[in-house]
Write an enzyme that holds these catalytic residues in place. Structure first.
Site, mmCIF file in Angstrom:
data_model
loop_
_atom_site.group_PDB
_atom_site.id
_atom_site.type_symbol
_atom_site.label_atom_id
_atom_site.label_comp_id
_atom_site.label_asym_id
_atom_site.label_seq_id
_atom_site.Cartn_x
_atom_site.Cartn_y
_atom_site.Cartn_z
ATOM 1 N N ARG A 35 60.382 38.547 -40.652
ATOM 2 C CA ARG A 35 60.258 37.104 -40.492
ATOM 3 C C ARG A 35 60.139 36.493 -41.872
ATOM 4 N NH1 ARG A 35 62.386 37.127 -36.107
ATOM 5 N NH2 ARG A 35 61.254 37.373 -34.177
ATOM 6 N N GLU A 52 62.899 28.145 -42.200
ATOM 7 C CA GLU A 52 64.150 28.470 -41.531
ATOM 8 C C GLU A 52 64.427 27.384 -40.507
ATOM 9 O OE1 GLU A 52 65.993 32.626 -40.504
ATOM 10 O OE2 GLU A 52 64.588 32.065 -38.931
ATOM 11 N N HIS A 107 70.434 34.397 -39.445
ATOM 12 C CA HIS A 107 69.506 35.210 -38.647
ATOM 13 C C HIS A 107 70.059 35.349 -37.234
ATOM 14 C CE1 HIS A 107 64.992 35.995 -37.671
ATOM 15 N NE2 HIS A 107 65.747 37.028 -37.437
#
Length: 118
Positions: A64, A93, A112
Site C-alpha cells: 500500500r 493515490e 495499481h
C-alpha cells in the site's frame, strides 16, 4: 503479536531472519514491503529505513502507498541515495499530476491494477 519462526526451514532454505527492518534494509538489494496498511505499518519504510539501503538498492512497493514515507522516498531518489523505486501503489493515490515522483527518472510508477490481470 507472537512471531512464528521455523529455524529448520530458515536453515534449509538459507534464510536470514532480521528482527529490525533497518538492519534488514542494509542487506537488501531490493526492498519489497508486503504488508497491509495499518497503524503499525504506516511509513514502515521510513526515512531511516531508506537511509540504510545501499546506493545500488531499489524499492519495489506492491503493498500500500502509505507503508512508504513518500516525502522521504522523493528525497532518496533525488539524492540518488538509492538506485530506483518501482511503485505499483503510491500515497496519495491517485498521485497528483504535478507530484515530484512523476518527474524522477529513477522512479517507475505503474497503475495499481494487479487485481485486473488475467
Amino acid at each position: 503479536p507472537a512471531i512464528f519462526r521455523d529455524v529448520n526451514v530458515e536453515q534449509e532454505y538459507k534464510l536470514n531472519y532480521f528482527s529490525d527492518i533497518k538492519q534488514m534494509a542494509a542487506e537488501c538489494d531490493i526492498l519489497v514491503p508486503m504488508c497491509p496498511l495499518n497503524k503499525h505499518t504506516k511509513h514502515i519504510v521510513s526515512r531511516e529505513v531508506l537511509a540504510m539501503l545501499k546506493p545500488s538498492a531499489s524499492l519495489l512497493n506492491i503493498a500500500r502507498g502509505g507503508v512508504v514515507d513518500t516525502d522521504a522516498l522523493v528525497e532518496a531518489l533525488e539524492n540518488r541515495s538509492i538506485k530506483c523505486a518501482v511503485l505499483d501503489t503510491t500515497f496519495p493515490e491517485p498521485l497528483p499530476k504535478d507530484h515530484k515522483l512523476w518527474t524522477l527518472d529513477n522512479c517507475y510508477i505503474f497503475p495499481h491494477f494487479a487485481t485486473n490481470t488475467v
